[in-house]
Design a protein around this motif. Structure first.
Motif, PDB file in Angstrom:
ATOM      1  N   TYR B  33       0.861  -1.188   0.000  1.00 15.66           N
ATOM      2  CA  TYR B  33       0.000   0.000   0.000  1.00 15.66           C
ATOM      3  C   TYR B  33       0.897   1.238   0.000  1.00 15.66           C
ATOM      4  CZ  TYR B  33      -2.841  -3.634   2.287  1.00 15.66           C
ATOM      5  OH  TYR B  33      -3.474  -4.813   2.613  1.00 15.66           O
ATOM      6  N   TYR B  35       0.783   5.404   0.752  1.00 15.12           N
ATOM      7  CA  TYR B  35       0.035   6.498   1.353  1.00 15.12           C
ATOM      8  C   TYR B  35       0.841   7.781   1.229  1.00 15.12           C
ATOM      9  CZ  TYR B  35      -3.017   3.062   3.597  1.00 15.12           C
ATOM     10  OH  TYR B  35      -3.916   2.056   3.830  1.00 15.12           O
ATOM     11  N   GLN B  37       1.320  11.621   2.988  1.00 17.20           N
ATOM     12  CA  GLN B  37       1.030  12.432   4.164  1.00 17.20           C
ATOM     13  C   GLN B  37       1.517  13.845   3.900  1.00 17.20           C
ATOM     14  OE1 GLN B  37       3.095  11.447   7.875  1.00 17.20           O
ATOM     15  NE2 GLN B  37       1.248  11.917   9.023  1.00 17.20           N
ATOM     16  N   GLU B  40       0.687  18.551   8.218  1.00 23.95           N
ATOM     17  CA  GLU B  40      -0.484  18.834   9.055  1.00 23.95           C
ATOM     18  C   GLU B  40      -1.739  18.090   8.595  1.00 23.95           C
ATOM     19  OE1 GLU B  40       0.077  20.509  11.825  1.00 23.95           O
ATOM     20  OE2 GLU B  40       2.154  20.661  11.126  1.00 23.95           O
ATOM     21  N   GLY B  42      -3.532  14.045   7.622  1.00 20.01           N
ATOM     22  CA  GLY B  42      -3.422  12.624   7.901  1.00 20.01           C
ATOM     23  C   GLY B  42      -2.929  11.855   6.695  1.00 20.01           C
ATOM     24  N   LEU B  43      -3.014  10.562   6.817  1.00 18.35           N
ATOM     25  CA  LEU B  43      -2.575   9.677   5.745  1.00 18.35           C
ATOM     26  C   LEU B  43      -3.677   9.534   4.700  1.00 18.35           C
ATOM     27  CD1 LEU B  43      -0.965   6.889   7.874  1.00 18.35           C
ATOM     28  CD2 LEU B  43       0.232   8.276   6.217  1.00 18.35           C
ATOM     29  N   PHE B  45      -4.788   7.428   1.403  1.00 17.77           N
ATOM     30  CA  PHE B  45      -4.542   6.234   0.614  1.00 17.77           C
ATOM     31  C   PHE B  45      -4.311   6.608  -0.846  1.00 17.77           C
ATOM     32  CE2 PHE B  45      -4.932   2.007  -0.962  1.00 17.77           C
ATOM     33  CZ  PHE B  45      -5.717   2.075  -2.095  1.00 17.77           C
ATOM     34  N   TYR B  48      -3.174   0.350  -3.868  1.00 13.14           N
ATOM     35  CA  TYR B  48      -2.965  -0.960  -3.248  1.00 13.14           C
ATOM     36  C   TYR B  48      -2.579  -1.922  -4.362  1.00 13.14           C
ATOM     37  CZ  TYR B  48      -4.652  -5.570  -1.655  1.00 13.14           C
ATOM     38  OH  TYR B  48      -4.799  -6.903  -1.368  1.00 13.14           O
ATOM     39  N   PHE B  91       4.525   7.097   2.327  1.00 14.67           N
ATOM     40  CA  PHE B  91       4.739   5.901   3.127  1.00 14.67           C
ATOM     41  C   PHE B  91       4.259   4.669   2.372  1.00 14.67           C
ATOM     42  CE2 PHE B  91       6.233   7.551   7.086  1.00 14.67           C
ATOM     43  CZ  PHE B  91       5.727   8.835   7.149  1.00 14.67           C
ATOM     44  N   PHE B 104       2.484  -3.281   8.020  1.00 13.25           N
ATOM     45  CA  PHE B 104       3.746  -2.780   8.559  1.00 13.25           C
ATOM     46  C   PHE B 104       4.227  -1.648   7.661  1.00 13.25           C
ATOM     47  CE2 PHE B 104       4.757  -5.953  11.778  1.00 13.25           C
ATOM     48  CZ  PHE B 104       3.874  -6.981  11.436  1.00 13.25           C
ATOM     49  N   PHE B 105       4.638  -0.565   8.300  1.00 10.22           N
ATOM     50  CA  PHE B 105       5.009   0.624   7.548  1.00 10.22           C
ATOM     51  C   PHE B 105       6.516   0.780   7.447  1.00 10.22           C
ATOM     52  CE2 PHE B 105       1.314   3.232   6.576  1.00 10.22           C
ATOM     53  CZ  PHE B 105       0.330   2.523   7.227  1.00 10.22           C
ATOM     54  N   GLY B 106       6.939   1.359   6.340  1.00 14.23           N
ATOM     55  CA  GLY B 106       8.308   1.800   6.197  1.00 14.23           C
ATOM     56  C   GLY B 106       8.502   3.154   6.842  1.00 14.23           C
ATOM     57  N   GLN B 107       9.735   3.651   6.796  1.00 18.32           N
ATOM     58  CA  GLN B 107      10.072   4.933   7.419  1.00 18.32           C
ATOM     59  C   GLN B 107       9.654   6.123   6.570  1.00 18.32           C
ATOM     60  OE1 GLN B 107      11.803   5.268  10.679  1.00 18.32           O
ATOM     61  NE2 GLN B 107      10.704   3.336  10.600  1.00 18.32           N
ATOM     62  N   ARG B 110      10.634  11.317   2.156  1.00 19.96           N
ATOM     63  CA  ARG B 110      10.206  12.707   2.186  1.00 19.96           C
ATOM     64  C   ARG B 110      10.660  13.393   0.915  1.00 19.96           C
ATOM     65  NH1 ARG B 110       9.928  10.562   6.805  1.00 19.96           N
ATOM     66  NH2 ARG B 110       8.519  11.322   8.387  1.00 19.96           N
TER      67      ARG B 110
END
Lengths: 111, 114
Positions: B33, B35, B37, B40, B42-43, B45, B48, B91, B104-107, B110
């Motif tokens: 997935y 995402y 961000q 300020e 949220g995530l 989508f 997928y 993300f 599980f998310f990656g770091q 940016r």
């Protein structure tokens, strides 16, 4: 369709005080519910999850959440917060092909 | 068992250039997935994917954005002709299967467009 609502964008609280972060969801199917935490400049980490069984789930660092089907809620609580709990918290629901996230709640714990 | 690996962690692109973001899911995970961000916010989508298939791209902008998850190698999110508004944290998350398993998310990567 599924959606998640986190009503509080920011929650300021003093250290050692209790806190509740609210999460409501809407879904036409059975759901699985999650809380994730994001520390500054990091990815999301799973805090706790509800799949089935007991409606009260706990994390290793003192957080707990209760699945309330009648109120379609999954509020996150902690009886006594620490400075280190300062982070952004995301509620998520999964019932099909993807995860839906709320807009997040920033918890700011003050000394 | 390494976690979800995203690279690069930081990416700077000039307007009009292409950005390629990579995501290697956890071992044994076939669901990915993406995402976005924004500051300020949220995530949100985006898409997928399963191996070699796009399952749901309802969150992808109609133009300039594409994603793939080939049989071999990482998942790639490609942004062509980047604009300032593309600056965000991207993300990637992976899961073993859908439904009750956690993601599980990656770091994150940016992206900064200058």
């Amino acid at each position: 369709a599924q959606s998640v609502t986190q009503l509080d964008s920011q929650v300021p609280v003093f250290e050692e005080a209790p806190v509740e972060l609210r999460c409501n969801y809407s879904s036409s199917v059975s759901v699985y519910l999650f809380w994730y935490v994001q520390y500054p400049n990091q990815g999301l980490q799973l805090l706790l999850k509800y799949l089935s069984g007991s409606t009260l789930v706990e994390s290793i660092n003192g957080f707990e959440a209760e699945f309330n089907k009648s109120q379609t809620s999954f509020h996150l609580r902690k009886p006594s917060v620490h400075i280190s709990d300062t982070a952004e918290y995301f509620c998520a629901v999964s019932g099909g092909s993807k995860f839906y996230f709320g807009s997040g709640t920033k918890l700011n714990v003050k000394p | 068992n390494a976690g979800v690996m995203q690279n690069p962690r930081h990416l700077v692109r000039r307007r009009g250039q292409e950005a390629r973001l990579r995501c290697s899911p956890m071992k044994g995970h076939s669901h990915v997935y993406w995402y976005r961000q924004l500051p300020e916010e949220g995530l949100k989508f985006m898409v997928y994917l399963q191996k070699e298939n796009i399952i749901d791209e309802s969150g992808m902008p109609k133009e300039r954005f594409s994603a793939e998850f080939p049989k071999e190698g990482p998942s790639i999110l490609r942004i062509q002709q980047v604009v300032r508004g593309d600056s965000a944290a991207y993300f990637c998350a992976s899961s073993r299967e859908t439904g009750g398993t956690e993601a599980f998310f990656g770091q994150g990567t940016r992206l900064t467009v200058v």
